[in-house]
Scaffold this active site. Structure first.
Site, PDB file in Angstrom:
ATOM      1  N   GLU A 280       0.840  -1.194   0.000  1.00 39.44           N
ATOM      2  CA  GLU A 280       0.000   0.000   0.000  1.00 39.44           C
ATOM      3  C   GLU A 280       0.883   1.255   0.000  1.00 39.44           C
ATOM      4  O   GLU A 280       1.684   1.459   0.899  1.00 39.44           O
ATOM      5  CB  GLU A 280      -0.882  -0.050   1.259  1.00 39.44           C
ATOM      6  CG  GLU A 280      -1.475   1.242   1.675  1.00 39.44           C
ATOM      7  CD  GLU A 280      -2.025   1.195   3.104  1.00 39.44           C
ATOM      8  OE1 GLU A 280      -1.924   0.143   3.772  1.00 39.44           O
ATOM      9  OE2 GLU A 280      -2.552   2.216   3.541  1.00 39.44           O
TER      10      GLU A 280
ATOM     11  N   ASP B 275      -0.826  -1.330   6.039  1.00 34.59           N
ATOM     12  CA  ASP B 275      -0.700  -0.829   7.409  1.00 34.59           C
ATOM     13  C   ASP B 275      -1.551  -1.659   8.366  1.00 34.59           C
ATOM     14  O   ASP B 275      -2.603  -2.169   7.984  1.00 34.59           O
ATOM     15  CB  ASP B 275      -1.197   0.625   7.494  1.00 34.59           C
ATOM     16  CG  ASP B 275      -0.230   1.591   6.822  1.00 34.59           C
ATOM     17  OD1 ASP B 275       0.918   1.180   6.571  1.00 34.59           O
ATOM     18  OD2 ASP B 275      -0.643   2.732   6.562  1.00 34.59           O
TER      19      ASP B 275
ATOM     20  N   ASP C 208      -3.700  -0.921  10.479  1.00 38.20           N
ATOM     21  CA  ASP C 208      -4.778  -0.114  11.050  1.00 38.20           C
ATOM     22  C   ASP C 208      -6.062  -0.328  10.244  1.00 38.20           C
ATOM     23  O   ASP C 208      -6.090  -1.176   9.346  1.00 38.20           O
ATOM     24  CB  ASP C 208      -4.378   1.366  11.109  1.00 38.20           C
ATOM     25  CG  ASP C 208      -4.147   1.946   9.722  1.00 38.20           C
ATOM     26  OD1 ASP C 208      -4.410   1.241   8.722  1.00 38.20           O
ATOM     27  OD2 ASP C 208      -3.685   3.094   9.634  1.00 38.20           O
TER      28      ASP C 208
ATOM     29  N   ASP D  23      -7.651   1.477   7.993  1.00 36.07           N
ATOM     30  CA  ASP D  23      -7.516   1.721   6.564  1.00 36.07           C
ATOM     31  C   ASP D  23      -6.763   0.595   5.881  1.00 36.07           C
ATOM     32  O   ASP D  23      -7.141   0.140   4.809  1.00 36.07           O
ATOM     33  CB  ASP D  23      -6.747   3.034   6.332  1.00 36.07           C
ATOM     34  CG  ASP D  23      -7.700   4.201   6.182  1.00 36.07           C
ATOM     35  OD1 ASP D  23      -8.925   3.953   6.183  1.00 36.07           O
ATOM     36  OD2 ASP D  23      -7.212   5.346   6.062  1.00 36.07           O
TER      37      ASP D  23
END
Ligand code: 0RA
Length: 661
Positions: free
Chosen positions: A445, A523, A525, A527
């Site tokens: 990403e 990541d 998290d 998102d």
């Protein structure tokens, strides 16, 4: 107390030796009998026991089946059937119960009247479960009495005993899987078991299947009931309408085209056939097939029969009613299956399973049986429901039109991949090795994390493809849009995978796949997990064979770095963080520093290599399809328009999603 002494000790010891040999073979090569000795094989033991109870229920003798995960990690399968017979069998000189539990494939020996229609993937019988269990207890309630017999690793610990009186009927099998065999894990997953029981409830209407987890509820922070007593997780699965409800369940997040699923239940040439189907406003095909309750993910003759029946009937109907007059294009069989959700369930007395994972039905006689059943029921439906018929045909025409538009976009992807090397995307940092079996590609990403990964990697075998932001949501986009997307074209060309042939516009060609590990790295998290889900959805809808072959993985970057002076420890979970703080923080000058990694970008190249990319230390999670139907439902829900179910699913499943909130 023993209920009957063995009559002939010579005969007994002879048959005992046979039994030991049989079960010893299971313990020597467990994978041959249950597939593997990982989590999948472990849960397979439970399915095997449940299947026996399902057979009893299909015979009409049992209504309730309960799975109980006990506090000590053992598991009980409880049914209210007739109870496994306990009388002594002449030939063996042993109780039927003992034979069922110790002789391979003894299951169908007693009752030929109701042929075994259920039956696990390998159909190995409960004796395998016994052989692979550290301990197993069978309790039978029958004729007003409770009988009990105990085993360890398949060996009886004593004779069958009477253990009191009862008014109930049924069988309880309790076992603890053998940690010597299941070296990876002996811990049952509630979610995996519940998902299978839900599926079985849909496939066998009228039977109640329940599950309760009596283990500690330490990690389950919303498990506390009123009064502070932790509630045990439990579910009851029961379906009155069977496959109709299954299709509604799968399509819960989709917009349906007609009010109720089209349903048929019949028997053709001795093959019981049950099918439900519904069209929705989406573009993917979601057809799930089962033989004797086994999910045939590789399809087979029953699926071919379904497709043939569907295509010919809809085509004939559309031509006859003049609905195709305006259409100048050729209709492809796949056009009849766009936005189609269907479940096909057949019962076959002697199934032949073929294919890589032995989940492809080979019995030729089944094709015609299913095709005829579908044609008859569908013709009827279309005649009787002209408005629905028009909606369906219009949908097919739209699919054909869109497919022609998509072909143009797709041809560009194909042309590019053919020129491999020159055609590779500019953003790809390729590896030097050319053997796909050794090569990996990280789908990363963002350009910045992509840069770090590029510095940190071992470039002999690790390639990096950065993806910009959120890739297209394939669940909502039309196909030609998907092949217009730069990110998606890059994935195809980098992997060396093409789609579509002369005969089949959706066929996937993975013969030239350039990497056998495709690793999604995002990541840690909310998102990041959303992006990972988007990418997985894309693979699930467009390259499912890569998942079936076990090529798709998810990287697991750490969540924390706990640090004091030169001491450093990476942590992936909340528990690890607590432990690390205590260990590192011992002593007086307890100035422990905890760094929460919000994204890959916060790690430098060395840290990223150490924690997430170095094969010696990293953890990769392989993406597998435990249940294709459940995966389908979850992806459509996660990626669909409805926000509420998506939010509650993410809250329930993504633990770290809450940390940020
Ligand atoms: C053979 C014969 C009979 C029952 C069963 C097997 C049986 C097996 C299992 C395994 C789990 N639950 C079960 N319930 C029943 C019945 C023979 C008779 O009573 O006539």
């Amino acid at each position: 107390m023993p209920i009957e002494e063995q009559k002939n000790s010579e005969e007994y010891s002879e048959s005992s030796i046979q039994v030991l040999k049989g079960l010893e073979a299971v313990r020597m090569r467990p994978s041959m009998y249950i597939g593997d000795v990982g989590s999948r094989g472990l849960h397979h033991l439970v399915y095997e026991a449940v299947d026996n109870s399902i057979d009893e229920a299909l015979g009409g003798y049992c209504k309730n089946i309960e799975v109980c995960i006990n506090e000590d990690g053992s598991i009980s399968i409880i049914d209210d059937g007739r109870g496994i017979p306990t009388g002594i069998m002449q030939e063996e000189g042993k109780s039927a119960l003992e034979v069922v539990l110790t002789v391979l494939h003894a299951g169908g020996k007693f009752d030929k009247s109701n042929y075994k229609v259920s039956g696990g993937l390998h159909g190995v019988g409960i004796s395998c479960v016994n052989a692979l269990s550290e301990s197993l207890t069978a309790e039978v309630r029958r004729d007003g009495k409770i009988y009990r017999m105990r085993f360890s690793r398949g060996v009886a610990l004593g004779p069958i005993e009477e253990a009191g009186a009862t008014d109930l009927c049924g069988t309880v099998i309790t076992f603890k899987p053998d940690a010597q065999i299941f070296t990876q894990t002996t811990e049952f997953s509630y979610d995996i078991l519940a998902s299978r029981l839900r599926e079985l409830a849909f496939l066998n209407k009228g039977i109640s299947l329940s599950i309760i987890d009596k283990r500690s509820t330490k990690d389950d922070d919303d498990g506390a009931a009123e009064g502070g007593v932790p509630a045990h997780r439990s579910d009851v699965f029961f379906s009155q309408d069977g496959l109709k409800e299954f299709v509604d369940y799968l399509d819960a997040s989709r917009e349906k085209l007609i009010e109720k699923p089209i349903y048929l239940e019949t028997e053709k040439n001795g093959v019981p056939v049950e099918i439900a189907l519904q069209y929705n406003s989406g573009f993917s095909e979601n057809v799930h097939s089962y033989v004797n309750n086994i999910n045939t993910i590789e399809g087979g003759t029953h699926l071919s029969g379904f497709r043939r029946g569907l295509t010919t009937t809809l085509k004939n109907f559309a031509e006859k009613s003049g609905m195709l007059a305006k259409l100048k294009l050729e209709i492809d069989p796949a056009d009849f299956r766009e936005g189609l959700t269907a479940v096909i369930s057949v019962k076959v007395a002697e199934p032949q399973f073929e294919g890589q994972t032995k989940t492809k039905l080979g019995n030729n006689e089944v094709t015609a049986a299913v095709s005829q059943a579908v044609s008859a029921a569908l013709e009827n439906y279309l005649e009787e429901n002209p408005r629905d018929a028009k909606l369906i045909v219009d949908k097919v025409v739209l699919a054909a039109t869109a497919r022609h538009a998509a072909r143009k976009a797709r041809e560009i992807v194909q042309r590019k991949t053919v020129l491999s090397g020159a055609g590779l995307p500019g953003k790809l940092s390729d590896c030097s090795d050319r053997d796909p079996a050794r090569c990996e590609i990280y789908l990363v990403e963002g350009d910045s994390a992509g840069g770090t990964a590029k510095q940190g990697r071992d470039k002999t075998f690790q390639a990096i493809l950065p993806l910009r932001g959120k890739i297209l949501n394939v669940e909502k986009a039309m196909e030609h849009k998907i092949f217009d997307s730069e990110e998606i074209k890059n994935i195809f060309t980098a992997l060396g995978v093409t789609i579509g042939t002369e005969e089949d516009s959706k066929a996937l060609n993975i013969a030239k796949l350039r990497y056998h590990k495709i690793i999604i790295m995002t990541d840690a998290d909310v998102d990041g997990s959303h992006i990972a889900t988007l990418i997985m959805t894309f693979f699930f809808r467009y390259m499912v064979d890569l998942i079936k072959n076990g090529y798709l993985y998810i990287a697991t970057p750490p969540l924390y770095l706990v640090k004091k002076g030169k001491q450093e420890q990476y942590c992936w979970t909340e528990d690890q963080r607590q432990v690390a703080i205590e260990e590192i923080g011992r002593g007086k000058d307890a100035s422990v520093h905890v760094q929460r990694y919000k994204g890959l970008g916060e790690m430098n190249a060395v840290q990223l290599w150490d924690t997430t990319m170095n094969p010696a230390y990293r953890t990769l999670r392989r993406v597998s399809i435990e249940s294709a139907a459940e995966a389908d439902r979850i992806f459509s829900m996660l990626m669909g328009d409805d926000v509420a179910p998506r939010r509650s699913f993410i809250e329930a499943h993504a633990k770290y999603a809450r940390i940020d909130a």
